[in-house]
Scaffold this motif. Structure first.
Motif, PDB file in Angstrom:
ATOM      1  N   VAL A 120       7.916   5.569   4.775  1.00 56.39           N
ATOM      2  CA  VAL A 120       6.744   5.070   5.501  1.00 56.39           C
ATOM      3  C   VAL A 120       6.903   3.575   5.760  1.00 56.39           C
ATOM      4  N   ASP A 121       6.284   3.097   6.838  1.00 57.54           N
ATOM      5  CA  ASP A 121       6.430   1.688   7.209  1.00 57.54           C
ATOM      6  C   ASP A 121       5.300   0.839   6.636  1.00 57.54           C
ATOM      7  N   ASN A 122       5.348  -0.445   6.934  1.00 55.99           N
ATOM      8  CA  ASN A 122       4.344  -1.366   6.413  1.00 55.99           C
ATOM      9  C   ASN A 122       2.938  -1.016   6.878  1.00 55.99           C
ATOM     10  N   ASP A 123       2.803  -0.599   8.137  1.00 60.74           N
ATOM     11  CA  ASP A 123       1.474  -0.268   8.657  1.00 60.74           C
ATOM     12  C   ASP A 123       0.835   0.875   7.876  1.00 60.74           C
ATOM     13  N   ALA A 124       1.638   1.892   7.558  1.00 62.66           N
ATOM     14  CA  ALA A 124       1.093   3.021   6.803  1.00 62.66           C
ATOM     15  C   ALA A 124       0.592   2.565   5.438  1.00 62.66           C
ATOM     16  N   VAL A 125       1.330   1.652   4.810  1.00 65.31           N
ATOM     17  CA  VAL A 125       0.941   1.161   3.488  1.00 65.31           C
ATOM     18  C   VAL A 125      -0.282   0.250   3.587  1.00 65.31           C
ATOM     19  N   VAL A 126      -0.250  -0.683   4.514  1.00 63.02           N
ATOM     20  CA  VAL A 126      -1.348  -1.646   4.665  1.00 63.02           C
ATOM     21  C   VAL A 126      -2.663  -0.941   5.000  1.00 63.02           C
ATOM     22  N   ASN A 127      -2.592   0.086   5.821  1.00 65.27           N
ATOM     23  CA  ASN A 127      -3.809   0.769   6.274  1.00 65.27           C
ATOM     24  C   ASN A 127      -4.348   1.794   5.275  1.00 65.27           C
ATOM     25  N   SER A 128      -3.655   1.968   4.157  1.00 66.50           N
ATOM     26  CA  SER A 128      -4.016   3.021   3.205  1.00 66.50           C
ATOM     27  C   SER A 128      -4.565   2.454   1.899  1.00 66.50           C
ATOM     28  N   ARG A 129      -5.376   3.265   1.258  1.00 68.50           N
ATOM     29  CA  ARG A 129      -5.747   3.030  -0.133  1.00 68.50           C
ATOM     30  C   ARG A 129      -4.681   3.707  -0.981  1.00 68.50           C
ATOM     31  N   VAL A 130      -3.905   2.923  -1.715  1.00 68.98           N
ATOM     32  CA  VAL A 130      -2.662   3.395  -2.342  1.00 68.98           C
ATOM     33  C   VAL A 130      -2.860   3.697  -3.824  1.00 68.98           C
ATOM     34  N   ILE A 131      -2.426   4.899  -4.195  1.00 68.77           N
ATOM     35  CA  ILE A 131      -2.423   5.359  -5.589  1.00 68.77           C
ATOM     36  C   ILE A 131      -0.989   5.760  -5.935  1.00 68.77           C
ATOM     37  N   VAL A 132      -0.582   5.561  -7.184  1.00 70.32           N
ATOM     38  CA  VAL A 132       0.787   5.893  -7.599  1.00 70.32           C
ATOM     39  C   VAL A 132       0.751   6.821  -8.807  1.00 70.32           C
ATOM     40  N   ASP A 133       1.907   7.465  -9.071  1.00 69.81           N
ATOM     41  CA  ASP A 133       1.981   8.250 -10.307  1.00 69.81           C
ATOM     42  C   ASP A 133       2.260   7.336 -11.499  1.00 69.81           C
ATOM     43  N   GLU A 134       3.173   6.374 -11.307  1.00 61.30           N
ATOM     44  CA  GLU A 134       3.496   5.418 -12.365  1.00 61.30           C
ATOM     45  C   GLU A 134       3.863   4.090 -11.702  1.00 61.30           C
ATOM     46  N   LEU A 135       3.128   3.047 -12.017  1.00 63.53           N
ATOM     47  CA  LEU A 135       3.266   1.777 -11.305  1.00 63.53           C
ATOM     48  C   LEU A 135       4.662   1.186 -11.413  1.00 63.53           C
ATOM     49  N   SER A 136       5.240   1.148 -12.611  1.00 65.88           N
ATOM     50  CA  SER A 136       6.514   0.460 -12.802  1.00 65.88           C
ATOM     51  C   SER A 136       7.639   1.061 -11.968  1.00 65.88           C
ATOM     52  N   SER A 137       7.616   2.379 -11.795  1.00 65.38           N
ATOM     53  CA  SER A 137       8.652   3.039 -10.990  1.00 65.38           C
ATOM     54  C   SER A 137       8.385   2.881  -9.495  1.00 65.38           C
ATOM     55  N   CYS A 138       7.128   2.948  -9.121  1.00 67.99           N
ATOM     56  CA  CYS A 138       6.789   2.953  -7.693  1.00 67.99           C
ATOM     57  C   CYS A 138       6.943   1.590  -7.034  1.00 67.99           C
ATOM     58  N   ILE A 139       6.701   0.509  -7.775  1.00 64.18           N
ATOM     59  CA  ILE A 139       6.793  -0.808  -7.139  1.00 64.18           C
ATOM     60  C   ILE A 139       8.237  -1.240  -6.896  1.00 64.18           C
ATOM     61  N   VAL A 140       9.195  -0.511  -7.446  1.00 65.43           N
ATOM     62  CA  VAL A 140      10.599  -0.800  -7.138  1.00 65.43           C
ATOM     63  C   VAL A 140      11.171   0.230  -6.162  1.00 65.43           C
ATOM     64  N   SER A 141      10.325   1.143  -5.688  1.00 65.57           N
ATOM     65  CA  SER A 141      10.732   2.101  -4.663  1.00 65.57           C
ATOM     66  C   SER A 141      10.503   1.460  -3.293  1.00 65.57           C
ATOM     67  N   GLY A 142      11.416   1.714  -2.379  1.00 64.84           N
ATOM     68  CA  GLY A 142      11.396   1.037  -1.094  1.00 64.84           C
ATOM     69  C   GLY A 142      10.069   1.060  -0.353  1.00 64.84           C
ATOM     70  N   ASP A 143       9.364   2.174  -0.403  1.00 70.27           N
ATOM     71  CA  ASP A 143       8.108   2.294   0.336  1.00 70.27           C
ATOM     72  C   ASP A 143       7.094   1.227  -0.055  1.00 70.27           C
ATOM     73  N   LEU A 144       7.109   0.816  -1.314  1.00 70.98           N
ATOM     74  CA  LEU A 144       6.201  -0.232  -1.778  1.00 70.98           C
ATOM     75  C   LEU A 144       6.928  -1.541  -2.060  1.00 70.98           C
TER      76      LEU A 144
END
Length: 335
Positions: free
Chosen positions: A240-264
């Motif tokens: 997903v691109d920046n627009d999809a992330v910026v326009n969304s209310r974002v929830i993750v399964d586990e923060l530490s893993s997700c913030i190093v994943s490219g989408d975020l």
């Protein structure tokens, strides 16, 4: 010790029960009933060991009242040429009272099943109840599992569209759904390419690919859509691109893993969003600590990079079910 092979996992699968198991373990996580150390990665390509291209993660976890264990999952791209899973996995469970081996489970299907179950939980809470159209990008195990899980959670879906790069891979997925799972494919259709067009009409979007570039323009996503991103946890890849992330209310399964994943990781590094844009983990939504959706027009996004609590809880369920039904291979004396 009980040993369960992939065929045992397939035979025992019950989507409604697995989704509820994953719902429960996320609640336990929110209530501080889990212990999950950071995963360990041994990257053989980076080390240059014997010219092997691949990496292996070791992901331990303890879930109070459920179990203790470790998942070992590898990523070996060249396995496809050898007719082997690209992401082979196994899960080891230990007796929480004695530390003795309890079970060893093949983990490839469980990985797909537990990830899809987590996504179904997110959709239960975050997607519109009257969702009619689901678009799934991808044609592998994750796409397969998400179609099964979300059709279970949303039986009134009117159309499921598989967006695939090649029609051949899409047709193979349809065949697996029919022959392996005996699913009616009447309301499932294949579309090659056309990411923006598909995303614009969806109530639920699932990205289950290994794409290195966004699959659609985030600006076309309509209000009220729920986006599920599960295909890759690599820092370099993006579904997903920046627009999809910026326009969304974002929830993750586990923060530490997700913030190093490219989408975020990418929008964070580019300064497009701050870490506070990520509202928190799914478990906190389930326990009411976070409100993921505040209005029918909100776009919501669930990012999953995988967490061992799902593996341990799901493996525990399969072990219990197999014991009840006398499935698998039981080794009575491990000493």
């Amino acid at each position: 010790m009980l040993i369960l092979k992939e065929k045992d996992i397939l035979e025992l699968c019950d989507w409604k029960e697995i989704i509820d198991v994953v719902y429960d373990v996320f609640e336990r996580q929110s209530n501080n009933q889990t212990i999950t150390p950071h995963r360990i990665l041994i990257n053989l390509e980076a080390q240059g060991a014997d010219k092997i291209t691949g990496g292996t993660y070791f992901k331990p976890s303890f879930v109070e009242g459920v179990g203790l264990g470790c998942k070992v999952v590898s990523v070996y791209p060249d396995n496809a040429k050898k007719n082997l899973p690209v992401v082979p996995a196994s899960i080891y469970l230990a007796d929480t009272h004695t530390g003795m081996p309890k079970a060893l489970l093949a983990g490839t299907y469980i990985t797909g099943f537990r990830t899809a179950a987590g996504s179904a939980v997110s959709a239960r809470i975050m997607a519109k109840k009257d969702a009619k159209i689901m678009v799934v990008f991808g044609s592998g195990l994750q796409a397969e599992s998400h179609i099964l899980a979300l059709m279970t959670e949303f039986p009134n879906l009117e159309e499921v569209i598989i967006g695939c790069r090649r029609m051949e891979s899409g047709n193979n997925l349809l065949e697996r759904l029919k022959t392996t799972y005996h699913v009616s494919t009447e309301k499932i259709r294949l579309v090659e390419g056309k990411g923006d067009e598909l995303a614009a009409k969806a109530d639920i979007i699932v990205t289950a690919t290994s794409s290195s570039t966004p699959l659609f323009n985030g600006k076309v996503v309509k209000p009220g859509t729920h986006i599920i991103c599960v295909g890759t946890a690599s820092p370099k890849d993006r579904e997903v691109d920046n627009d999809a992330v910026v326009n969304s209310r974002v929830i993750v399964d586990e923060l530490s893993s997700c913030i190093v994943s490219g989408d975020l990781a990418a929008p964070l590094e580019q300064g497009v969003i701050k870490e506070s844009h990520i509202l928190g983990p799914l478990g906190d939504v389930l326990t009411g600590k976070i409100k993921a959706r505040t209005s029918p027009s909100d776009i919501t996004l669930y990012k999953s990079a995988g967490t061992a609590i799902m593996d341990i809880a799901t493996a525990h369920w399969f072990t219990t079910k197999a014991t009840q039904l006398n499935k698998g291979l039981l080794i009575n004396d491990f000493n």
